[in-house]
Design a protein around this motif. Structure first.
Motif, mmCIF file in Angstrom:
data_model
loop_
_atom_site.group_PDB
_atom_site.id
_atom_site.type_symbol
_atom_site.label_atom_id
_atom_site.label_comp_id
_atom_site.label_asym_id
_atom_site.label_seq_id
_atom_site.Cartn_x
_atom_site.Cartn_y
_atom_site.Cartn_z
ATOM 1 N N PRO A 117 -5.164 6.901 2.231
ATOM 2 C CA PRO A 117 -3.763 7.335 2.351
ATOM 3 C C PRO A 117 -3.397 7.825 3.738
ATOM 4 O O PRO A 117 -2.314 7.540 4.244
ATOM 5 N N VAL A 118 -4.304 8.549 4.370
ATOM 6 C CA VAL A 118 -3.946 9.106 5.667
ATOM 7 C C VAL A 118 -3.739 7.998 6.686
ATOM 8 O O VAL A 118 -2.751 7.968 7.429
ATOM 9 N N LYS A 119 -4.673 7.050 6.707
ATOM 10 C CA LYS A 119 -4.539 5.957 7.683
ATOM 11 C C LYS A 119 -3.290 5.133 7.409
ATOM 12 O O LYS A 119 -2.568 4.748 8.317
ATOM 13 N N ALA B 50 0.838 -1.205 0.000
ATOM 14 C CA ALA B 50 0.000 0.000 0.000
ATOM 15 C C ALA B 50 0.865 1.243 0.000
ATOM 16 O O ALA B 50 0.601 2.219 -0.709
ATOM 17 N N TRP B 51 1.943 1.220 0.799
ATOM 18 C CA TRP B 51 2.843 2.365 0.825
ATOM 19 C C TRP B 51 3.455 2.609 -0.537
ATOM 20 O O TRP B 51 3.595 3.740 -0.979
ATOM 21 N N GLN B 52 3.825 1.512 -1.197
ATOM 22 C CA GLN B 52 4.423 1.673 -2.524
ATOM 23 C C GLN B 52 3.452 2.335 -3.479
ATOM 24 O O GLN B 52 3.825 3.220 -4.237
ATOM 25 N N TYR B 53 2.200 1.886 -3.449
ATOM 26 C CA TYR B 53 1.208 2.471 -4.359
ATOM 27 C C TYR B 53 1.055 3.963 -4.085
ATOM 28 O O TYR B 53 0.959 4.774 -5.002
ATOM 29 N N ILE B 54 1.000 4.296 -2.799
ATOM 30 C CA ILE B 54 0.806 5.698 -2.449
ATOM 31 C C ILE B 54 1.973 6.522 -2.950
ATOM 32 O O ILE B 54 1.812 7.637 -3.439
ATOM 33 N N ARG B 55 3.191 5.945 -2.831
ATOM 34 C CA ARG B 55 4.375 6.682 -3.290
ATOM 35 C C ARG B 55 4.332 6.892 -4.795
ATOM 36 O O ARG B 55 4.718 7.926 -5.294
ATOM 37 N N GLU B 56 3.862 5.870 -5.500
ATOM 38 C CA GLU B 56 3.825 5.987 -6.958
ATOM 39 C C GLU B 56 2.808 7.030 -7.384
ATOM 40 O O GLU B 56 3.086 7.922 -8.151
ATOM 41 N N ALA C 133 -4.050 5.389 -5.926
ATOM 42 C CA ALA C 133 -4.151 4.478 -4.788
ATOM 43 C C ALA C 133 -5.460 4.701 -4.045
ATOM 44 O O ALA C 133 -6.134 3.754 -3.638
ATOM 45 N N GLU C 134 -5.804 5.970 -3.912
ATOM 46 C CA GLU C 134 -7.049 6.285 -3.204
ATOM 47 C C GLU C 134 -8.244 5.727 -3.967
ATOM 48 O O GLU C 134 -9.175 5.181 -3.383
#
Lengths: 318, 390, 309
Positions: A215-217, A197-203, A208-209
């Motif tokens: 993302p916040v959680k 999940a972190w990777q997706y958010i970084r990309e 991702a959302e």
């Protein structure tokens, strides 16, 4: 960037071989385990210090490297851990019981700091985390329960299965075990759903959302786990030093840990380890030149970042 | 890694090594020591008695560290010239603590691993406290010469002896002085570090216990130069006297800004500010400031010879802690002679039994808590740009 | 000594806050300008201020004999320091930051490089001065005007005026010259500027020059005003000016000016307030900063942005 063929490429191919890697790793573990038998106190002290910074670097690596959050005040978690243990032990609580409490407090701190601020842009997040770092330090300095400016002194040494931990070699092995635990935890998290999940958010945070990741959680989890690492490190630090004072948790400390993570290579476990090693070894090796050593450190930092911003550890080509 | 990067790295490290080696072997820096903070400065032969010196050799307190190291080395040379101790020569190993607790711990471990038999030094209280148990575990006697926080006394594991006046002694002197000056409402200003905070808190407690008022207890940040809001705040609280318990550089600024702001009451500073540079930096505003000081060579009749010898050797006047640093070595030598050996426990016993040892700073006898039985703090005042004994 | 009534206390603290605030503003400007143009929080900026103070000290030492150490000598030292340190800013930009910008390196790397530069400057000066404090001696005295128990010295007045003059010059520069226009344009859209033929790199260098020169001016003035300088002085002011720039809205020039003044007043108030006091004033200041960032992250004068991360 890499422009040489031949020997270098063949070497790195070899290094990637799983068998070679396992062999080298085992060799390293054996050397480290046997080291105290052959060296003096000073070397053990430096190694223990290195282990300690490796744990902190791995913790911050989760925050910065995995989740991509800028944290300039990581020392705050380390402070909360150390002071919690120190204060509770003054009231007679057994050291091993203080560890989970310290971790809980750190996680709470992580939620308090991260909760309202993780929505912010990375630069603002940087400043806020810096501010929290300073607030923690000043609070520790002002309150009576934390011993004020002189800090806490006379923290008792703990015992494990009846054996008292007071010699440097005791702490050497304790921290070494903690390092191994930290590496295992880091690896497991990296390969877990949370890690992905972190990777997706970084990309791409928006995509991702759209996929259903909050993302916040998710970022908050990174913060909390990083805080927990700091808390554990802090707890052990308190009993090793037997005295802790607010100066240890100033911005310089946060900057050092940050340096270790970035220098080695963000997001890579061996990178964080290498960074921590460099961070501790460098001033010790160059102790002779005294004041000049930090100057050299600064210059090297600039050179390394200018020529190799991805960090010292080689990129894995996948 | 790219070739360019590697070559730059190599060039930098090489040039540094060359520069540093060049500077290091070129001869004395003004302070007279050939290498600022080298831990392997010892010229020890195998039979020598090694003494560890934990001092701030880098960082903001480096000038004090160097000054103390100078005086210690001078004492060591003199002892060796007279034949050493029980036939063996003394040698020193300096450990840079940079006035930081973590570095102090690393330095302490380094000293221990180099086989020192005794420890002499200690300037920053915050850096001394975590090292006490490290030295005690090896039964090394530790003569503290400058760090004076009461935490050291409280945490003394049994091997530590403070030959400087402690915060307790200084507080007594301060309260005495405040009374003499007729002050009723005192304002205390510290800097939030172990030393100044300890002195400030002790003084506040003592002054209040004597039935007086402390109108404010403020904390300044190291490195911040602007005290104007503090000055206004102090004026608004009608303090008759301001007591600054931290170091001279910020103290000088505070004094200047107090006078600039029209403050007319008395100003007293603690021993952390007792440095001739205080006068230089405070300028005209410094006139009339009272200074609590350790026994400085200038005002010790017995120290004239010492001061001249120091000046001749190092080309500068001895600093505030030089006499104490000098005394520390001589006391240790005396204890070793009395004990007849360099064994840690024996020397500690001999030190405990010290009676009226004649040091430059006065006679040394230890109270049961291993601090001086009699305080050796003196009160100075700045008059016509000079320190004058009160 | 006149007894101070609440009214006079407030007036004096306001004066204190404004003077302190002007220093913060000058340094904050450099932060804001650099951030506005390349989105970098230049960690080394506080140390530039410190270097400026030392260069001014050196200049005064060299020329003080001929020009005296009164206002003439000080002004000459100030100008020399601004020019030299401005050039240093350009060097730092070209050597440490531009290569990373060219490579589109992650922002974190730029931040770390800035930390490295900061370390280098900080330790270089520490080594050169052996950590000693240097007394910045000038022939200025404490004469001033008094209104009841409130004092303002002539030096303080001149400081504030000088700061205002510098800020006005900057304002004119940004808004009325081609260079200033180029800076503002690059802050908005760098690629478009390149297409239009603007030499982006040169303009960025110019930004560094101006920002560093302003910080150097603040450094020299601090030396003159407070009377002593030390290698450590950049660290705190860097943090504070940083905070000031953010309060006013980072990237905004009037924001930096406003932020500096607000921070100066906040801190001064914090010292006097009974429930805060000097021990907690930094917590107070940071607390307000954090509150502000969480509620209105773009600061007071910053533009609202939809962009995230």
């Amino acid at each position: 960037m890499s422009n040489s063929v031949g020997f270098k490429d063949r070497l790195s191919e070899r290094m990637k071989g799983k068998k070679t890697r396992t062999f080298l790793l085992t060799l390293l573990v054996v050397i480290v385990t046997l080291l105290p038998l052959g060296v003096n106190n000073y070397v053990e002290e430096v190694m223990t210090n290195t282990f300690f910074y490796i744990i902190l670097a791995l913790g911050l690596n989760i925050v910065i490297g995995y989740a991509g959050l800028v944290d300039l005040g990581y020392a705050a978690f380390f402070a909360v851990g150390a002071y919690t243990t120190g204060i509770l032990m003054k009231y007679g609580l057994n050291f091993w019981l203080t560890i989970p409490i310290a971790v809980i407090f750190c996680v709470i701190a992580g939620i308090i700091i991260g909760g309202p601020t993780l929505r912010l842009r990375s630069d603002y997040l940087a400043i806020v985390t810096l501010g929290f770092g300073e607030i923690t330090r000043i609070t520790a300095r002002n309150l009576k329960i934390t011993g004020g400016a002189s800090g806490l002194v006379g923290i008792q040494r703990p015992s494990i299965f009846g054996h008292k931990l007071y010699q440097i070699s005791d702490f050497y092995y304790t921290f070494f075990v903690l390092v191994i635990l930290a590496i295992i935890v880091s690896l497991r998290i990296y390969h877990s759903r949370l890690g992905r999940a972190w990777q997706y958010i970084r990309e791409d945070e928006d995509a991702a959302e759209a996929m259903g990741i909050d993302p916040v959680k998710t970022k908050l989890y990174a913060y909390m786990i990083g805080a927990a690492f700091g808390g554990v490190a802090g707890a052990f630090f308190a009993v090793k030093m037997t005295a802790i004072s607010p100066e240890t948790f100033a911005f310089t400390q946060s900057a050092m840990i940050l340096l270790a993570v970035i220098l080695g290579g963000m997001g890579k476990i061996p990178g964080a380890i290498l960074g921590a090693v460099f961070l501790v070894f460098f001033p010790e090796i160059f102790r002779e030149i005294g004041q000049m050593r930090m100057l050299l450190f600064g210059i090297l930092l600039v050179i390394i970042m200018v020529f190799r911003p991805q960090g010292l550890w080689p990129e894995r080509k996948n | 890694m790219s070739k360019k990067f590697l070559s730059m790295l190599a060039v930098t490290i090489l040039s540094f090594t060359v520069i540093v080696t060049g500077c290091g072997t070129q001869g004395s820096a003004p302070s007279g020591t050939s290498s600022n903070s080298s831990d392997t400065q010892s010229t020890a032969g195998s039979g020598d008695i090694k003494i560890g010196l934990p001092l701030p050799m880098t960082g903001s307190e480096a000038t004090y560290g160097k000054d103390m190291e100078n005086a210690i080395k001078m004492a060591v040379d003199e002892v060796n010239a007279k034949g050493g101790i029980n036939g063996k020569k003394l040698a020193t190993v300096t450990g840079d603590d940079a006035c930081d607790p973590q570095q102090a711990t690393a330095a302490a471990n380094k000293l221990v691993s180099e086989g020192v038999v005794a420890i002499v030094g200690g300037y920053c209280s915050g850096a001394v406290v975590p090292t006490l148990t490290i030295y005690n575990e090896k039964n090394l006697p530790f003569i503290v010469e400058a760090a004076n926080s009461s935490k050291i006394t409280d945490q003394n594991p049994g091997n530590t002896f403070q030959i400087n006046g402690t915060a307790v002694h200084q507080t007594q002197k301060a309260v005495e002085l405040f009374k003499k000056l007729g002050a009723k409402n005192v304002a205390i200003v510290e800097q939030g570090d172990a030393y100044s905070s300890d002195l400030a808190k002790q003084t506040e407690a003592a002054w209040k216990a004597a039935g007086n008022t402390v109108v404010s207890h403020d904390v300044t940040t190291k490195g911040e130069q602007d005290f104007s809001s503090l000055v206004t705040s102090l004026k608004s609280k009608n303090a008759d006297l301001v007591f600054w318990t931290a170091y001279y550089a910020d103290g000088a600024l505070l004094i200047k800004q107090l006078r600039q702001g029209g403050y007319k009451g008395s100003i007293v500073v603690g021993d952390g500010s007792s440095d001739p540079k205080l006068i230089q930096m405070a300028g005209a505003a410094g006139e009339g400031t009272y200074v609590l000081s350790p026994p400085v060579a200038e005002f010790l009749p017995s120290a004239k010879q010492f001061a001249d010898a120091y000046k001749a050797k190092f080309n500068q006047t001895p600093g505030a802690y030089a006499p104490l640093a000098y005394d520390g070595i001589n006391l240790l030598a005396d204890a070793m002679k009395r004990a007849g050996s360099t064994d840690g426990k024996a020397v500690i016993k001999a030190l405990t039994e010290t009676k009226d040892f004649p040091g430059l700073a006065g006679k040394v006898t230890f109270a049961p808590n291993k601090t001086l039985q009699e305080s050796n703090f003196i009160v100075l005042q700045i008059k016509n740009g000079q320190f004058v004994l009160q | 000594m006149h007894a101070m009534t609440v009214f006079y206390i407030i007036i004096q603290q306001l004066v204190n806050g404004l003077i302190l605030g002007s220093f913060y503003s000058l340094v904050a400007l450099g932060y804001s300008m650099v951030y506005g143009i390349i989105k970098l929080l230049n960690f080394a900026h506080g140390d530039i201020y410190m270097v400026g103070a030392f260069v001014g000290f050196g200049a005064l030492g060299i020329f003080g004999g001929a020009l005296g150490i009164g206002w003439l000598g000080i002004t000459v030292a100030l100008v020399i320091s601004m020019v030299l340190v401005g050039l240093l800013g350009i060097v730092i930009h070209r050597v440490a930051y531009q290569p990373l910008l060219n490579k589109n390196a992650p922002r974190m790397s730029l931040l770390i490089t800035a930390v490295g530069v900061s370390f280098t400057l900080f330790n270089a000066v520490m080594v050169m001065t052996s950590g000693e404090y240097k007394a910045f001696t000038t022939s200025l005295g404490y004469d001033g005007i008094s209104v009841g128990p409130v004092n303002i010295t002539y030096t303080q007045i001149i400081m504030v005026v000088a700061t205002a003059v510098l800020m006005l010059c900057l304002y004119w520069f940004i808004n009325r010259t081609m260079y200033g226009k180029a800076m503002r344009a690059i802050a908005l859209d760098q690629d478009a500027c390149r297409l239009m033929g603007i030499n982006v790199t040169k303009t960025i260098s110019l930004t560094f020059f101006v920002g560093s020169a302003l910080a150097a001016a603040a450094g020299v003035m601090a030396g003159v005003y407070y009377g002593s300088i030390q290698f450590y002085m950049g660290f705190i002011i860097g943090l504070k000016a940083f905070t000031a720039a953010v309060i006013g809205g980072i990237g905004s020039i009037p924001g930096a000016m406003l932020g500096g003044l607000i921070l100066g007043l906040l801190e001064t108030a914090g010292t006097q307030l009974p429930f805060v006091g000097s021990a907690w004033k930094d917590v107070f200041t940071f607390g307000i900063l954090i509150l502000l960032l969480v509620t209105k992250p773009t600061g007071i004068l910053g533009k609202s942005e939809i962009e995230r991360m």
